[in-house]
Design a protein around this motif. Structure first.
Motif, short mmCIF file in Angstrom:
data_model
loop_
_atom_site.label_atom_id
_atom_site.label_comp_id
_atom_site.label_asym_id
_atom_site.label_seq_id
_atom_site.Cartn_x
_atom_site.Cartn_y
_atom_site.Cartn_z
N PHE A 163 40.29 -32.04 -12.04
CA PHE A 163 38.53 -32.02 -12.27
C PHE A 163 37.42 -32.37 -11.50
N ALA A 164 36.57 -32.60 -11.20
CA ALA A 164 35.31 -34.05 -10.43
C ALA A 164 35.56 -34.63 -12.32
N GLU A 165 35.84 -34.85 -12.83
CA GLU A 165 35.19 -35.01 -14.59
C GLU A 165 36.44 -36.00 -14.38
N GLU A 166 37.72 -35.52 -13.85
CA GLU A 166 39.24 -36.45 -14.14
C GLU A 166 39.30 -37.54 -13.24
N LEU A 167 38.57 -37.00 -11.65
CA LEU A 167 38.59 -38.01 -10.97
C LEU A 167 37.58 -38.81 -10.95
N ARG A 168 36.38 -38.86 -12.30
CA ARG A 168 35.62 -40.18 -12.00
C ARG A 168 35.24 -40.59 -13.57
N SER A 169 36.45 -40.63 -13.79
CA SER A 169 37.21 -40.66 -15.68
C SER A 169 37.27 -42.52 -15.37
N GLY A 170 37.62 -43.18 -14.37
CA GLY A 170 37.79 -44.80 -13.63
C GLY A 170 36.28 -45.06 -13.36
#
Length: 73
Positions: free
Chosen positions: A59-66
């Motif tokens: 998901f986008a949130e996981e991709l943007r977590s870093g």
């Protein structure tokens, strides 16, 4: 049934007639099919069925977590 008069050039008329014959339709049937295809207001059921079918995609949130963090190598 309503009638619609549309002025087209000879080249376009020839293309419509050829396409209609190739599809095994009259020019009116072929034009109606094209108009129906181009003015559809919802996704076909086959496309709707694809929703959620790619479970391994993050998901986008996981991709943007870093984001915003400095990477260390």
């Amino acid at each position: 049934m309503k009638q619609l008069i549309v002025e087209i050039d000879e080249t376009t008329e020839a293309r419509i007639i050829i396409a209609a014959k190739t599809a095994g339709l009259s020019a009116q049937q072929w034009l109606k099919r094209i108009i129906d295809e181009k003015t559809v207001s919802s996704w076909p059921d086959s496309v709707k069925a694809l929703a959620g079918s790619w479970q391994d995609v993050p998901f986008a949130e996981e991709l943007r977590s870093g984001e915003g963090r400095e990477k260390t190598y």
